[in-house]
Design an enzyme around this catalytic site. Structure first.
Site, short mmCIF file in Angstrom:
data_model
loop_
_atom_site.label_atom_id
_atom_site.label_comp_id
_atom_site.label_asym_id
_atom_site.label_seq_id
_atom_site.Cartn_x
_atom_site.Cartn_y
_atom_site.Cartn_z
CD GLU A 320 -2.46 -1.34 2.71
OE1 GLU A 320 -3.61 -1.77 2.71
OE2 GLU A 320 -1.86 -0.98 3.75
N PRO A 321 1.60 1.50 -1.06
CG PRO A 321 2.53 1.61 -3.20
CD PRO A 321 1.71 0.72 -2.30
NE ARG A 323 6.24 8.91 3.34
CZ ARG A 323 5.87 9.72 4.33
NH1 ARG A 323 6.17 10.98 4.29
NH2 ARG A 323 5.22 9.24 5.37
CE1 TYR A 364 3.68 12.91 11.68
CE2 TYR A 364 3.72 13.89 9.51
CZ TYR A 364 3.06 13.17 10.49
OH TYR A 364 1.81 12.71 10.25
CB CYS A 391 -0.25 34.19 14.29
SG CYS A 391 -0.75 35.51 13.21
CD GLU A 392 2.92 27.83 16.38
OE1 GLU A 392 1.83 27.94 16.98
OE2 GLU A 392 3.97 27.45 16.91
CE1 TYR A 421 -0.27 10.37 4.38
CE2 TYR A 421 1.93 10.03 3.50
CZ TYR A 421 0.70 9.53 3.88
OH TYR A 421 0.45 8.20 3.75
#
Ligand SMILES: *Cc1c(COP(=O)(O)O)cnc(C)c1O
Length: 463
Positions: A320-321, A323, A364, A391-392, A421
């Protein structure tokens, strides 16, 4: 602002601050084919092109930020996976990496199957004409409504993730007068990422039913008794961004051991095993992913060897690739808004997107590459951090990378390998409008997911 309006930023000759980077590349203008989509190159002006169209023209037509997806590359990768695994195995594209109706049609045409893990993904797949029997439905907490829709549609398999779900799916199938093909997802005690894997006997995660303590064997026992279910095999998924096949080796061995136990206890040889996805791609020049044919060969050898040792017929394998198919096919195009050099540290380059279109760096600590794409430059490399407009302060797209020191507002920069993703995890944080996905092929660019508008935001806000 002119190109020389900001003071000189840190140079590679300076003592460089702590960070996750190696020496600057010899030539910043060069595009490493490992990280860029297949048809990407520079034209005679030095402007980067994809599918034969230059990024300045793309930015003009579609705006920034935007994801540009190389359809030729996507289709080529689908074919490479399908050919590598051949007729005796099945390749399921993991839709959660990136799914749209155009993608579903490409998968259908190139002969791949599709994994979905929500009602939304299922309806996207069905509405674009993916035959239901080529769809697998995953997830650790599918709702009764989702299960019903999947069974009614006739999906090829539902992957059972818990004891409750065994009963739930059996009940729905029976009430619809159907027998649903299912696999049981087991957790094999292997967690793999990049070059490491951890193999324990115990499981501490939400997915699947543990092999440990006889849990998975008990799940098989229960599933075999229920009329609404046709148990076709065992499923395992061990991690993400994996380069080393050793984790799969342990996982396959443990799954095959369960198949042998099932044969001994029930006299049944389950015909399929699914080894999941998680195969790695190159985000930077330092990553060396394997080709699909090497992966197929390695997995099939592992399974065949383990089955021979256990005296079992080799089951049909599926993978199940997600990415590994879509990741490398797209890049995100941004326009530089501000450039802030910090002497002795690095230069902060602010772009018109950020964590709303790529959360992976913040979430990540993912690594990415970045290049100046609207022109070439002979200026010195400058250690840079590409940040968004949110704003972070954790709103980082590329933590450490080298860009030319004459970088200026208005320049276009692009982050490769953002096909997986990124759009699928995009958010409206700060009421950002999620960027479009534009498919490019043979000199033609076509919006496959349009840019959100302020109207879209206000439509949900019912006052
Ligand atoms: C996420 C996931 C995949 C795909 O993972 P990639 O890293 O994109 O290959 C495959 N199978 C299952 C069960 C998953 O949860």
């Amino acid at each position: 602002m002119s190109r020389s309006a900001h003071p000189a930023g840190p140079r590679h000759a300076d003592v460089l601050p702590e960070g996750h980077y190696s020496a600057p590349p010899a030539d910043l203008n060069q595009l490493d084919p490992k990280v860029w989509a297949r048809t990407v190159s520079r034209d005679e002006r030095g402007v980067v092109t994809v599918g034969g169209i230059a990024v300045d023209a793309l930015a003009e037509e579609f705006g920034t930020p935007a994801y540009f997806l190389d359809e030729t590359d996507f289709r080529a990768r689908c074919r490479a996976w399908a050919e590598a695994f051949g007729k005796d195995a099945d390749v399921f594209y993991a839709g959660k990496a990136f799914l749209s109706r155009a993608v579903v049609r490409w998968l259908e045409e190139e002969g791949l199957n599709l994994d979905v893990c929500s009602g939304g993904e299922l309806s996207t797949a069905l509405s674009a004409g993916m035959p239901a029997e080529r769809i697998a439905f995953h997830g650790n907490n599918k709702s009764e409504g989702e299960i019903r829709r999947a069974v009614e549609a006739g999906v090829g398999r539902i992957v059972l993730d818990s004891f409750q779900e065994i009963v739930r799916v059996a009940h729905v199938a029976q009430s619809l007068g159907k027998r649903q093909r299912v696999q049981i997802r087991v957790t094999v005690g292997v967690e793999a990422h990049t070059h490491e894997f951890i193999a324990t006997a115990h499981e501490d995660q939400k997915f699947g039913i543990a092999l440990a303590g006889g849990q998975a064997a008990e799940a098989v026992r229960r599933a075999l008794k229920l009329d609404g279910l046709e148990l076709i095999g065992i499923h395992s998924h061990i991690g993400s961004q994996i380069f080393d096949m050793a984790g799969f080796e342990v996982s396959a061995r443990r799954v095959v051991q369960l198949l042998a136990e099932v044969r001994d206890e029930h006299g049944v040889e389950l015909p399929e095993i699914d080894l999941g996805g998680g195969l790695g791609i190159a985000y930077t020049s330092e990553d060396d992913p394997r080709e699909p044919h090497e992966i197929a060969k390695a997995l099939s050898e592992i399974v065949t060897r383990e089955c021979e040792a256990a005296g079992l017929r080799t089951p049909r394998i599926s993978v199940e690739p997600g990415r590994a198919i879509v990741g490398p096919t797209a890049f995100t195009l941004y326009r530089v808004g501000t450039v802030k050099p910090l002497e002795g540290l690095r230069t902060y380059v602010s772009v018109d997107g950020g964590m709303s279109d790529n959360i992976r760096t913040a979430l990540y600590d993912a690594e990415y590459s970045v290049s100046l794409v609207s022109r070439t430059s002979e200026a010195e490399p400058m250690l840079s951090r590409v940040v968004g407009k949110h704003c972070e302060s954790g709103d980082i797209v590329v933590r450490d990378a080298f860009l030319p020191s004459d970088l200026a507002p208005g320049d276009l920069i692009a982050v490769p390998a953002t096909g997986a993703y990124c759009r699928s995890m995009a958010s409206n944080y700060n009421h950002a409008l999620r960027p479009p996905v534009v498919a490019v092929r043979d000199g033609e660019a076509r919006v496959i997911v349009r840019r959100e508008t302020e109207e879209d935001l206000l439509r949900l806000d019912v006052g």
